[in-house]
Enzyme design. Structure first.
Site, PDB file in Angstrom:
ATOM      1  N   LYS A   1       0.902  -1.190   0.037  1.00 44.91           N
ATOM      2  CA  LYS A   1      -0.033   0.015   0.054  1.00 44.91           C
ATOM      3  C   LYS A   1       0.720   1.253  -0.017  1.00 44.91           C
ATOM      4  CE  LYS A   1      -3.253   2.914   0.328  1.00 44.91           C
ATOM      5  NZ  LYS A   1      -4.389   3.023   1.638  1.00 44.91           N
TER       6      LYS A   1
ATOM      7  N   CYS B   1      -4.016  10.283   3.441  1.00 45.91           N
ATOM      8  CA  CYS B   1      -3.296   8.792   3.181  1.00 45.91           C
ATOM      9  C   CYS B   1      -1.927   9.252   2.453  1.00 45.91           C
ATOM     10  CB  CYS B   1      -4.007   7.919   2.243  1.00 45.91           C
ATOM     11  SG  CYS B   1      -5.558   7.255   2.628  1.00 45.91           S
TER      12      CYS B   1
END
Length: 466
Positions: free
Chosen positions: A221, A277
């Site tokens: 990720k 994020c």
């Protein structure tokens, strides 16, 4: 969206708990219920639990409130503050709590992940699979396995695996129900079989499953986010060259995008990335890279971050240029507060960062966002806010398009020209039809595109969804 009644759940299907009901957890819990499982969401915030139990979502995400209400009403999904109740009920426990940036450091704050994992481990009443979904620095899962080993009651078999999330805000429900890949890290044969049962529906449609070790799963990720951030900072660096050379970065990006090795997504030059994020993930990876002695990676990520942050100053400079060198007592209409469209998330929002900086320079800043207005008010109460595009434009000495909402892209420039004090717009997302705006009497300033009318090109208007 596939309609699955909880009564269709096979008798042997695992029951699921989701620890943490923020953006990731609430979406994952609802999606698991939609896939036919019995699910309980756990959160320490009693007010959040009560709201979710009524089918109310405390943030904007298209399709999620309807999905939660559907499965709360059916009984397949419920929420509680009692983690002991949830662990006794469930067989698979997803850790979905936040990993924010530490104060005074680029490192990730892992206290929530560690606490949630410890709470699950010590409250287990039967064998269980603990699944990490939070975005963590590489090496975290190995430490969590040690925590579990120390706390799990005697005679209970508890295994930890890692299953990173890949949600895009604005498309989170779709991304959870139909992911583009499923990564399973550190699984035994038994754990892999169980995870394939959990994800049986998307797997049946041909979604690829990547089975790997724990460190690889932890890195997927953050590496993906770092690559996307690098593409954005790359095109913004090229945009600077375009401005000096008289080239058009949007047309250039279109040409680059036809190369299958590159692709067009995330090549929209402009104000840069933000949100909860990308910024904190690349900084955490930068910090972890330094700890591991991977200095080249750390240096690259440092440059990506610096280029991104510099874009905000470039927009401030364009605004100063537009109003004659000083924004003192000038009215600036800011269109956009969310870090991107289709969300009300204002965490590390470039739009609000620019708005706040102009406010500190003495500007009368008025912000309008079709979804993020209330969230922005709570986080930046010193700014002024409008309830409509027309109110934000009224009497403005300059308009700044800082989030590419369709309402702004499709606005009538001729009508807006009658409402502002001076018809000049700074298109910081390269999303407007500059020719149409200039034809309506506007001075249009952009990043990476010539200000001359003969350089106008039809923008691809491809949304950048981070």
């Amino acid at each position: 969206m596939q309609d699955i009644e909880s009564s269709e759940r096979p008798a042997a299907a695992p029951r699921i708990s989701v620890i943490g009901t923020g953006y990731l957890g609430a979406t994952h819990a609802a999606a698991m219920a939609e896939m036919g499982f019995e699910v309980v969401g756990v959160d320490s915030d009693e007010r959040k639990v009560e709201a979710l139990s009524r089918g109310e979502v405390p943030f904007y995400e298209p399709g999620l409130p309807e999905l939660i209400l559907k499965h709360v009403s059916s009984g397949a999904l419920r929420f509680t503050t009692d983690i002991a109740e949830a662990t006794a009920f469930s067989d698979v426990h997803f850790i979905c709590v936040g990993t924010p940036q530490q104060r005074g450091s680029h490192a990730a704050d892992l206290s929530y992940v560690e606490a949630a994992t410890a709470q699950v481990a010590k409250n287990l009443t039967h064998d269980a699979l603990i699944v990490g979904k939070s975005t963590v620095p590489v090496g975290t899962a190995a430490r969590l396995r040690s925590i579990i080993a120390d706390l799990v009651p005697a005679g209970i078999d508890a295994e930890l695996v890692w299953n990173p999330e890949f949600l895009r805000e604005g498309k989170a429900v779709e991304d959870t129900l139909t992911p583009d890949r499923i990564v399973l890290g550190g699984t035994s044969e038994k754990a892999e079989r169980l995870m394939r049962t959990v994800y049986a529906q998307p797997i049946a449609t041909g979604i690829p499953v990547i089975v790997c070790d724990l460190p690889t799963a932890e890195l997927v990720k953050v590496s993906a986010n770092a690559f996307l951030a690098t593409k954005i900072s790359f095109i913004n660096s090229i945009a600077e060259i375009c401005e000096v050379a008289g080239a058009d970065v949007t047309t250039l990006a279109d040409a680059l995008g036809h190369d299958v090795r590159i692709g067009r997504q995330f090549l929209n030059a402009g104000l840069g990335f933000g949100g909860g994020c990308l910024p904190k993930d690349i900084r955490a990876l930068m910090h972890r890279s330094r700890e591991l002695g991977a200095y080249q990676a750390s240096a690259l990520l440092q440059q990506v971050d610096e280029i991104n942050m510099a874009q905000r100053q470039r927009v401030i400079n364009l605004t100063l240029e537009a109003v004659g060198g000083s924004v003192l007592n000038r009215r600036i209409g800011v269109l956009g507060a969310a870090f991107k469209p289709h969300t009300d998330d204002v965490r590390d929002s470039p739009a609000l960062n620019v708005a706040a900086a102009l406010h500190l320079r003495g500007a009368q800043v008025v912000v309008y966002d079709p979804q993020a207005g209330q969230t922005a008010r709570r986080n930046f109460p010193t700014l002024s806010y409008a309830d409509s595009l027309a109110d934000a434009a009224a009497g403005a000495d300059a308009l700044l398009v800082l989030t590419e909402w369709a309402e702004f892209v499709d606005a009538d420039p001729a009508q807006l020209a009658t409402q502002v004090n001076t018809p000049q717009v700074i298109d910081a997302r390269n999303c407007l039809d500059a020719a149409a705006w200039r034809a309506s009497g506007w001075t249009v300033r952009t990043l990476g595109r010539s200000t001359q009318p003969d350089s106008d090109r039809a923008s691809s208007r491809q949304a950048v969804l981070v």
